[in-house]
Motif scaffolding. Structure first.
Motif, PDB file in Angstrom:
ATOM      1  N   GLU A 132      53.651  47.336  45.001  1.00  7.59           N
ATOM      2  CA  GLU A 132      52.877  47.992  43.947  1.00  7.59           C
ATOM      3  C   GLU A 132      53.407  47.676  42.554  1.00  7.59           C
ATOM      4  N   GLN A 140      46.324  44.815  37.943  1.00  4.05           N
ATOM      5  CA  GLN A 140      45.689  46.065  37.546  1.00  4.05           C
ATOM      6  C   GLN A 140      45.789  46.280  36.042  1.00  4.05           C
ATOM      7  N   ARG A 141      46.960  45.969  35.468  1.00  5.32           N
ATOM      8  CA  ARG A 141      47.156  46.165  34.031  1.00  5.32           C
ATOM      9  C   ARG A 141      46.318  45.170  33.227  1.00  5.32           C
ATOM     10  N   CYS A 143      43.585  43.579  34.102  1.00  5.32           N
ATOM     11  CA  CYS A 143      42.157  43.875  34.219  1.00  5.32           C
ATOM     12  C   CYS A 143      41.812  45.151  33.453  1.00  5.32           C
ATOM     13  N   ALA A 144      42.723  46.118  33.425  1.00  2.00           N
ATOM     14  CA  ALA A 144      42.486  47.336  32.650  1.00  2.00           C
ATOM     15  C   ALA A 144      42.349  47.011  31.164  1.00  2.00           C
ATOM     16  N   PRO A 149      38.282  47.816  36.493  1.00  2.00           N
ATOM     17  CA  PRO A 149      39.224  47.884  37.610  1.00  2.00           C
ATOM     18  C   PRO A 149      39.024  46.687  38.537  1.00  2.00           C
TER      19      PRO A 149
END
Length: 227
Positions: A132, A140-141, A143-144, A149
């Motif tokens: 993770e 995740q970061r 794309c944020a 998401p």
């Protein structure tokens, strides 16, 4: 360069065969050639290499199971630095993180080296690592920041397998530039920089301060500084 040797005395009170913990891609591309160079530059130096990912390498260093741990962190998801008194951190290099696309993907076809806006991949399946706090957090970061998401579909730790999956159109991924050097170019995979957001991976070596200024550790760090 003239070979360097040391008298036996400095080696008596600490490991004469330093243990180096390092992740596989850097070990394959840089550390193994550096150790080969070390056999000529430091004839008395013997090094034991252990393949470990950064969390395990750091644990091994703190438990004194190794003398040097080579780790990395991503700029968007930085790893908290050890307390200054706890470990000595030596920066080695910073490399770009690139977007890996199937060669037939629409974002891969327009110009060599063209950067890609992640917003064009809102519906793409993503391949990330199983940790993770690793590439999964980076995807995740990133794309944020791009405003969506990611659709995380696969969790794979072997970069060779990641690139093979990308080549077969099973997803897209973020991979450090070093991965391309480790596994060689592929006609079926295109690597592109990400537009609007800088993605990098910093690589550094850590040792215990108590081992500073001791010949074998200094020799290992000298070899790693050639990265």
């Amino acid at each position: 360069m003239r070979a360097r040797t040391w008298s036996a005395a400095p080696w008596l009170s600490w490991p004469s065969r330093p243990n180096v913990a390092c992740f596989s891609t850097l070990a394959a591309v840089h550390v193994v050639p550096a150790l080969r160079t070390g056999r000529e530059r430091y004839p008395d130096l013997q090094v034991s290499l252990h393949e470990l990912e950064p969390p395990e390498a750091l644990s091994a260093l703190r438990a004194r199971r190794c003398e040097v741990a080579v780790c990395y962190s991503y700029n968007l998801t930085p790893t908290p630095a050890p307390a200054p008194a706890e470990l000595d951190v030596r920066p080695l290099t910073v490399e770009p993180v690139l977007l890996a696309l199937p060669a037939g993907h629409a974002c891969a076809s327009d110009g060599d080296g063209r950067s890609v806006d992640l917003r064009s991949l809102t519906d793409a399946p993503w391949i990330v690592g199983s940790r993770e706090d690793g590439s999964a957090a980076l995807v995740q970061r990133a794309c944020a920041i791009a405003g969506f998401p990611p659709e995380i579909t696969h969790a794979v730790d072997d970069y060779q397998l990641v690139l093979r999956m990308v080549a077969h159109g099973l997803g897209v991924a973020l991979v450090p530039q070093l991965v391309a050097h480790a596994h060689g170019p592929s006609l079926d995979v295109v690597l592109r920089p990400v537009a609007n957001t800088e993605l990098t991976r910093a690589i550094y070596a850590m040792t215990h301060p108590s081992l500073g200024a001791r010949p074998p550790i200094d020799a290992v760090l000298d070899l790693l500084r050639t990265l």
